[in-house]
Design an enzyme around this catalytic site. Structure first.
Site, PDB file in Angstrom:
ATOM      1  N   LYS A  97       0.858  -1.194   0.000  1.00 27.97           N
ATOM      2  CA  LYS A  97       0.000   0.000   0.000  1.00 27.97           C
ATOM      3  C   LYS A  97       0.890   1.239   0.000  1.00 27.97           C
ATOM      4  O   LYS A  97       1.419   1.654   1.016  1.00 27.97           O
ATOM      5  CB  LYS A  97      -0.930   0.014   1.222  1.00 27.97           C
ATOM      6  CG  LYS A  97      -2.197   0.745   0.912  1.00 27.97           C
ATOM      7  CD  LYS A  97      -2.585   1.957   1.703  1.00 27.97           C
ATOM      8  CE  LYS A  97      -1.815   3.075   2.166  1.00 27.97           C
ATOM      9  NZ  LYS A  97      -1.752   4.261   1.309  1.00 27.97           N
ATOM     10  N   GLU A 116       9.038  17.800  13.566  1.00 27.38           N
ATOM     11  CA  GLU A 116       9.455  17.550  12.188  1.00 27.38           C
ATOM     12  C   GLU A 116       8.626  18.449  11.265  1.00 27.38           C
ATOM     13  O   GLU A 116       7.398  18.385  11.285  1.00 27.38           O
ATOM     14  CB  GLU A 116       9.219  16.078  11.838  1.00 27.38           C
ATOM     15  CG  GLU A 116       9.728  15.728  10.459  1.00 27.38           C
ATOM     16  CD  GLU A 116       9.494  14.267  10.105  1.00 27.38           C
ATOM     17  OE1 GLU A 116       8.374  13.780  10.304  1.00 27.38           O
ATOM     18  OE2 GLU A 116      10.449  13.632   9.610  1.00 27.38           O
ATOM     19  N   GLU A 133       9.480   2.651  10.684  1.00 36.94           N
ATOM     20  CA  GLU A 133      10.538   3.638  10.419  1.00 36.94           C
ATOM     21  C   GLU A 133       9.854   4.983  10.318  1.00 36.94           C
ATOM     22  O   GLU A 133       9.079   5.214   9.388  1.00 36.94           O
ATOM     23  CB  GLU A 133      11.266   3.314   9.110  1.00 36.94           C
ATOM     24  CG  GLU A 133      12.060   2.028   9.146  1.00 36.94           C
ATOM     25  CD  GLU A 133      13.162   2.028  10.183  1.00 36.94           C
ATOM     26  OE1 GLU A 133      13.609   3.116  10.583  1.00 36.94           O
ATOM     27  OE2 GLU A 133      13.541   0.940  10.629  1.00 36.94           O
TER      28      GLU A 133
END
Ligand code: NAD
Length: 502
Positions: free
Chosen positions: A175, A385, A250
């Site tokens: 996906k 971030e 990750e």
């Protein structure tokens, strides 16, 4: 020319979504539609998982060196079609063409490297403590893998997951991110052409959310391999943990380049510009912080502002472009929202900070390369971030403070230090709480033969690439063969005090 229609790939056939619904794939440099894409839902996931489960037994028993041959052929095709794939990637997600070529090359490197594992996949053969007994360990596949990928490395990251999964005998439901379905389709086509049997790799297109939840919680999925944001990763980890699935995450980063007062400032500058603004700052390893010693900060900031001003924004297909667009209008808004956040907290925009609203750039999703100064370590721009062409400069008084600031975020992916002092370099290598450390180089540019991943909120302890990837996609099986013809009891029949009677 008619707009291409991108479909799912299930059980060896290209098929519409069960709902027949579609969504649009846009060129972020122009806002033009480049493809319409199947918008999948639960029933598509169910079919893909069933297909992967059906294919599992035959694929698991297919000799690993033969699986490797299929991967080699796929690598050859990627190499032959490198330029075409790179151009499609630039159109689909905006990174400049030289970097898109690098992304494809990383996919090729990973595919060749992992294909070789078809003839390795070493286990251990060790001495047994009892006579006439054999002890060894072998790897076996985990089962059906859900490979869920982000858009920033649309070819490389899928190969990091799909290739090791396949070489170890797993089957896959892939996906990809909804911003990069075209490159996902190309990768599946290449593996299909290379001879991958039907059902071994299945592709389900569409935005995450409900579709992703359905895939992750599906009882037919054994392993979830996810790369993306920490929020999504934590959500997936929660579901996977409850269902006792293996989950490899990750996730995000808040990477920093440290520049000490004995550094080669011009070399550091090259590393900062490349790591902060390459891929428009949309790399998980992007340098979104610069931690500069007070002794060099003034000089460094002055030069960095000069370099950032000169960077040319534009379509990644133009050879003169330095920085392409960000991937989408929502990403653009998100990145830009950090400018007032920074200013409100007391930081100053030294250069950039705007969305170009005039001319050709106004049609795409562009943000000026931005340098923030007067940044303190606890400000949001120094902690969160941003995932855009924005970097924040924090000033420190020495190596101790630099390491403290470096480690003060929840993330732990990549970092670098510029210094000519070997003692400081080694201290930094030891004390940095990140999975990747560079000395006298930027924070980006990992090579596939070493483990890739991070500490703390960047992941959940797994690594991709290198030999480490094999650990994610295989189960260890320890096998004992007793050929003594009698009952021998480990830890009991090997003699008093560990001395076996001869
Ligand atoms: P994202 O988390 O929004 O999406 C990643 C993928 O997850 C997409 O395919 C998305 O459709 C899917 N998804 C979304 N919700 C889901 C759900 N509920 N269940 C299952 N799947 C779901 O991330 P993104 O915006 O595509 O990528 C950017 C992020 O990825 C950044 O945080 C970046 O740091 C990170 N990233 C990390 C690495 C690494 O190796 N550490 C590499 C590249 C990118």
């Amino acid at each position: 020319m008619a707009t291409p229609q991108l479909r799912n790939y299930i059980d060896g056939r290209w098929v519409e979504a069960a709902s027949r619904e579609t969504f649009e794939d846009l060129d972020p440099a122009t806002g033009e539609v480049i493809a319409t894409v199947a918008r999948s839902s639960g029933p598509d996931v169910d079919r893909a998982v069933e297909s992967a489960r059906r294919a599992l037994d035959a694929w698991r028993l297919y000799p690993a060196p033969k699986r490797g041959e299929i991967l080699y052929r796929a690598g050859e095709t990627m190499l032959r079609r490198k330029e075409e794939l790179a151009r499609e990637m630039t159109r689909e997600m905006g990174k400049v063409i030289a970097e898109a070529r690098g992304d494809v090359q990383e996919g090729i490197d990973m595919t060749y490297y992992i294909a070789g594992e078809g003839r390795r996949q070493f286990g251990d053969v060790v001495p047994a403590e009892l006579p006439n007994k054999w002890a060894m360990s072998t790897r076996s596949p985990v089962g059906v893998v859900a490979a869920i990928t982000p858009w920033n490395f649309p070819l490389a990251i899928p190969t990091w997951k799909i290739m090791p999964a396949l070489i170890l005998g797993n089957t896959v439901v892939f996906k990809p991110a909804s911003y990069t379905p075209l490159l996902a389709v190309r990768l599946v086509e290449i593996l299909e052409e290379a001879g991958l049997p039907k059902g071994v790799l299945n592709l389900v297109l569409g935005p995450g959310g409900d579709l992703g939840d359905h895939l992750v919680s599906h009882p037919g999925v054994d392993l979830i391999s996810f790369t993306g944001s920490s929020d999504t990763g934590s959500h997936i980890g929660e579901i996977g943990g409850r269902l006792l699935k293996r989950v490899s995450c990750e996730l995000g980063g808040k990477n920093a380049i440290v520049v000490l007062d004995d550094a080669d400032v011009d070399l550091a500058l090259d590393g900062i510009v490349w790591s902060a603004f390459g891929t428009s700052g949309q790399r998980c390893t992007a340098a979104s912080r610069v931690i500069a010693h007070k002794g060099v900060a003034g000089d460094l900031i002055g030069k960095l502002v000069g370099r950032a001003k000169k960077l040319r924004l534009g379509s990644g297909l133009e050879p003169t472009t330095d920085v392409g667009p960000v991937v989408s209008s929502s990403q653009l808004e998100r990145v830009h929202s950090y400018i007032p956040i920074a200013e409100k907290e007391g930081a100053t925009v030294a250069v950039g900070g705007h969305i170009p609203r005039e001319g050709a750039l106004a049609k795409g999703f562009f943000h000026e390369p931005t340098v923030l100064v007067d940044v303190k370590p606890n400000m949001r721009v120094a902690q969160e971030e941003i995932f855009g062409p924005v970097t924040a400069v924090i000033e420190v008084s020495g190596i101790d403070e630099a390491i403290k600031v470096l480690n003060s975020t929840k993330y732990g992916l990549s970092c670098s230090i510029y210094t000519r002092n070997v003692n400081n370099a080694f201290r930094f290598m030891r004390d940095a709480e990140t999975g990747i450390v560079y000395v006298n180089a930027g924070t980006i540019g990992a090579e596939i033969q070493l483990p890739f991943g991070g500490m703390k909120a960047t992941g959940n302890g797994h690594r991709e690439a290198g030999r480490a990837a094999l650990e994610v996609y295989s189960e260890w099986k320890s096998i004992y063969v007793d050929y003594s013809g009698k009952l021998q009891r480990a830890q009991m029949d090997n003699g008093e005090g560990g001395k076996t009677a001869l």
